[in-house]
Write an enzyme that holds these catalytic residues in place. Structure first.
Site, short mmCIF file in Angstrom:
data_model
loop_
_atom_site.label_atom_id
_atom_site.label_comp_id
_atom_site.label_asym_id
_atom_site.label_seq_id
_atom_site.Cartn_x
_atom_site.Cartn_y
_atom_site.Cartn_z
N HIS A 166 0.83 -1.22 0.00
CA HIS A 166 0.00 0.00 0.00
C HIS A 166 0.86 1.26 0.00
CE1 HIS A 166 -3.43 -2.58 1.30
NE2 HIS A 166 -2.47 -3.22 1.94
N SER A 220 15.48 19.79 -18.47
CA SER A 220 14.34 20.68 -18.67
C SER A 220 14.84 21.93 -19.40
CB SER A 220 13.76 21.08 -17.31
OG SER A 220 13.09 22.31 -17.41
N LYS A 277 17.14 20.14 -13.48
CA LYS A 277 16.40 18.90 -13.69
C LYS A 277 17.18 17.80 -14.39
CE LYS A 277 12.10 18.77 -13.43
NZ LYS A 277 11.37 17.88 -12.57
N GLU A 335 9.77 6.90 -18.03
CA GLU A 335 8.38 7.40 -18.11
C GLU A 335 7.71 6.93 -19.40
OE1 GLU A 335 8.01 11.71 -16.58
OE2 GLU A 335 10.13 11.40 -16.89
N TYR A 340 -12.06 -14.59 -45.04
CA TYR A 340 -11.23 -13.39 -45.08
C TYR A 340 -12.08 -12.15 -45.30
CZ TYR A 340 -7.94 -9.80 -46.33
OH TYR A 340 -7.25 -8.62 -46.35
N1 ARG Z 1 -3.40 -6.20 -47.47
C1 ARG Z 1 -4.23 -7.33 -47.26
C2 ARG Z 1 -4.20 -7.71 -45.77
O1 ARG Z 1 -3.34 -7.29 -45.09
C3 ARG Z 1 -3.74 -8.48 -48.06
C4 ARG Z 1 -4.81 -9.40 -48.49
C5 ARG Z 1 -5.69 -8.76 -49.45
N2 ARG Z 1 -6.61 -9.68 -50.01
C6 ARG Z 1 -7.59 -9.28 -50.79
N3 ARG Z 1 -8.35 -10.20 -51.26
N4 ARG Z 1 -7.79 -8.03 -51.04
O2 ARG Z 1 -5.05 -8.41 -45.29
#
Ligand code: ARG
Length: 431
Positions: free
Chosen positions: A157, A269, A275, A282, A309
Site C-alpha cells: 500500500h 528541462s 532537472k 516514463e 477473409y
Molecule cells: N493487405 C491485405 C491484408 O493485409 C492483403 C490481403 C488482401 N486480399 C484481398 N483479397 N484483397 O489483409
C-alpha cells in the site's frame, strides 16, 4: 496504382480516395522478406505439381532470391504507389524474370499469402524478442548478485511493510519476465505455418505437394488469433516493464533517493536548470497504453467478423508491428540502463531504521513463545502505538507489554539482516 493483381473485370479506375484508403504497402513492406520466403516455398509446390518446369522454377527462384538478398542487405527500395507488398514483389519479379513471373500466383491468393507472411513475421520477431528477454534476465541476475546482502524497506500500500532483500525484489521482476518470455514462446510455438489455402476453399494442387498443407483452408484465411495471443503476451510484458520503470522512477525521487539513474538515460528541462528527468522510464510506463490499445484494437476488429477473409483484417498489422517494436526497444533500454544504476546505501539504510518495519517480527517472536497470534498482534500494536523508540526502552518497560520481551530480544529482532534471514518459507534460488 500500378500493376494491380486484379484488374481484369474492372473497366473503371479506382477512385483515388479509395486507392489511398485501402492500400497497405506503407506498413506491410515490413513483410517483404517473408513474402519472398513464402513465394520460394510456393514455387516448389508449383514445380512438384508440374505447373512449373525445372527451368521456370529456376528462373523464379533466382529472381526471388535476388529480391530477398536485396532486402537482407538493406538495398531494397519500396515503391509506395503499389497496393501492397505482395503486388510489389510480383512486379519486381516480373521485371527480373520476365513472363515466367506471371505463373507465380498460380493456385494462390493474397488471403493465404498475407497470413503466411504475418505468421513468419511473428515467429521471427518472437525469437528475436526472446533473446532480449534472456539479456534482461542476465542483467537483473547480475545486479542482484552485485548487491547480494543488500536489504531494503519493503512496501505494501506504499507504506512501510517489512524488510526485504534487494535480491528478492529484483528476482520478482526476473520471475515475471520469465513468464512473459514463456508466453511469447508458447504463442510462437502455437503458430502453424501452412500454404495451400487459396482464397478460401483450397486449390486443385494435391496437399501431398505441400511440405505443410493447411488443415482447414477456411480457418487459415479467417483467423488472427495468433496475432491476438502475441499482442496479449506483449501487453502483459509492457505492464511488467511499466511497473519496473515506475519503481525506478519512485526510487530516484528526492523523497526516496534509493537510486541514481545514469544521466545517459535521462533528459533535462528547457526551463529548470537543475532537472534530470527519467524520461526513458516514463515512456516505458506510458507505452503500456499503446500496447493495451493495440491488443484491444485487434480483438475488437475481429469480433463478429463473418468467415472467412475480410479486408478488416488488414488492420492487424500496424498494431502487431508497433507492439513488437515497442517491447524490443524497451527491453534493450532496460538492459542498458539497469547495470548503470547506483544504489544510495545511506538512504536505503535510513529507511530501515523505522522500527515499525519489524513489528511483524516482534509479533512472530511472541508467537514462537506460545502467545496466540491475535494477542501478539494486539500487544505489538500497543507497543508501536506508544511512538517511543523500542530499542531504547528498558527491559522493565518492555516486560509490561509481555514478559517474554526485553531489551536484548528487541535489539536482536530489530535488525534488517536478521529480519530477512528469519524468513524461511520461500525456496530462494541460489544465485
Ligand atoms: N493487405 C491485405 C491484408 O493485409 C492483403 C490481403 C488482401 N486480399 C484481398 N483479397 N484483397 O489483409
Amino acid at each position: 496504382m500500378k500493376n494491380k493483381l486484379w484488374g481484369g473485370r474492372f473497366s473503371k479506375k479506382t477512385n483515388p480516395l479509395v486507392e489511398e484508403f485501402t492500400k497497405s504497402i506503407q506498413f506491410d513492406k515490413k513483410l517483404a522478406e517473408y513474402d519472398c520466403m513464402g513465394s520460394l516455398a510456393h514455387i516448389n509446390v508449383l514445380k512438384k505439381a508440374k505447373l512449373l518446369s525445372a527451368e521456370e522454377h529456376k528462373e523464379l527462384e533466382s529472381g526471388l532470391e535476388g529480391i530477398l538478398s536485396s532486402i537482407r542487405k538493406g538495398s531494397f527500395k519500396i515503391d509506395d504507389s503499389f497496393e501492397d507488398i505482395h503486388s510489389y514483389v510480383q512486379h519486381l519479379l516480373e521485371k527480373k524474370a520476365g513472363k515466367v513471373a506471371l505463373k507465380l500466383h498460380t493456385c494462390r491468393s493474397r488471403n493465404d499469402q498475407v497470413v503466411f507472411d504475418t505468421k513468419m513475421y511473428c515467429v521471427k520477431n518472437a525469437a528475436y524478442t526472446l533473446n532480449l528477454f534472456s539479456d534482461l534476465g542476465k542483467v537483473l541476475d547480475k545486479l542482484a548478485k552485485n548487491n547480494a546482502g543488500q536489504v531494503i524497506a519493503g512496501y505494501t500500500h506504499m507504506q512501510h511493510a517489512m524488510p526485504i532483500s534487494l535480491q528478492d525484489y529484483l528476482g520478482a521482476y526476473s520471475e515475471m519476465l520469465k513468464r512473459d518470455s514463456n508466453r511469447i514462446d508458447n504463442a510462437s510455438k502455437g503458430i502453424s505455418l501452412t500454404l495451400g489455402s487459396g482464397a478460401i476453399a483450397g486449390t486443385f494442387i494435391d496437399a501431398e505437394k505441400y511440405s505443410s498443407p493447411a488443415v482447414n483452408s477456411i480457418d487459415t484465411v479467417s483467423d488472427r488469433d495468433f496475432v491476438i495471443e502475441i499482442l496479449s503476451a506483449l501487453a502483459i510484458t509492457g505492464m511488467h516493464l511499466s511497473r519496473l520503470a515506475e519503481d525506478l522512477i519512485l526510487w530516484s525521487t528526492k523523497e526516496f533517493d534509493f537510486i541514481d539513474i545514469d544521466e545517459a538515460f535521462c533528459t533535462g528541462s528547457s526551463l529548470m536548470p537543475q532537472k534530470k528527468n527519467p524520461d526513458a522510464l516514463e515512456l516505458i510506463r506510458g507505452n503500456t497504453g499503446k500496447l493495451y490499445g493495440n491488443l484491444m484494437s485487434v480483438l475488437v476488429m475481429m469480433k463478429g467478423l463473418p468467415l472467412s477473409y475480410n479486408r478488416d483484417m488488414q488492420l492487424d498489422k500496424e498494431p502487431l508491428f508497433e507492439s513488437f517494436e515497442i517491447i524490443q526497444k524497451e527491453l534493450k533500454i532496460m538492459v542498458a540502463l539497469l547495470p548503470e544504476i547506483k544504489f544510495n546505501k545511506k538512504n536505503i539504510a535510513r529507511q530501515l531504521e523505522d522500527e515499525s518495519l519489524y513489528a511483524t517480527d516482534l509479533a512472530d517472536y511472541l508467537v514462537q513463545n506460545k502467545v496466540v497470534f491475535k494477542d501478539a498482534h494486539a500487544i505489538i500494536g500497543r507497543l508501536v502505538k506508544t511512538g517511543k523508540e523500542i530499542k531504547k526502552m528498558s527491559s522493565a518497560e518492555l516486560k509490561k507489554f509481555h514478559p517474554a520481551l526485553n531489551s536484548k530480544v528487541v535489539n536482536k529482532i530489530i535488525d534488517p539482516k536478521q529480519s530477512v534471514a528469519s524468513k524461511k518459507s520461500v525456496k530462494r534460488k541460489k544465485r
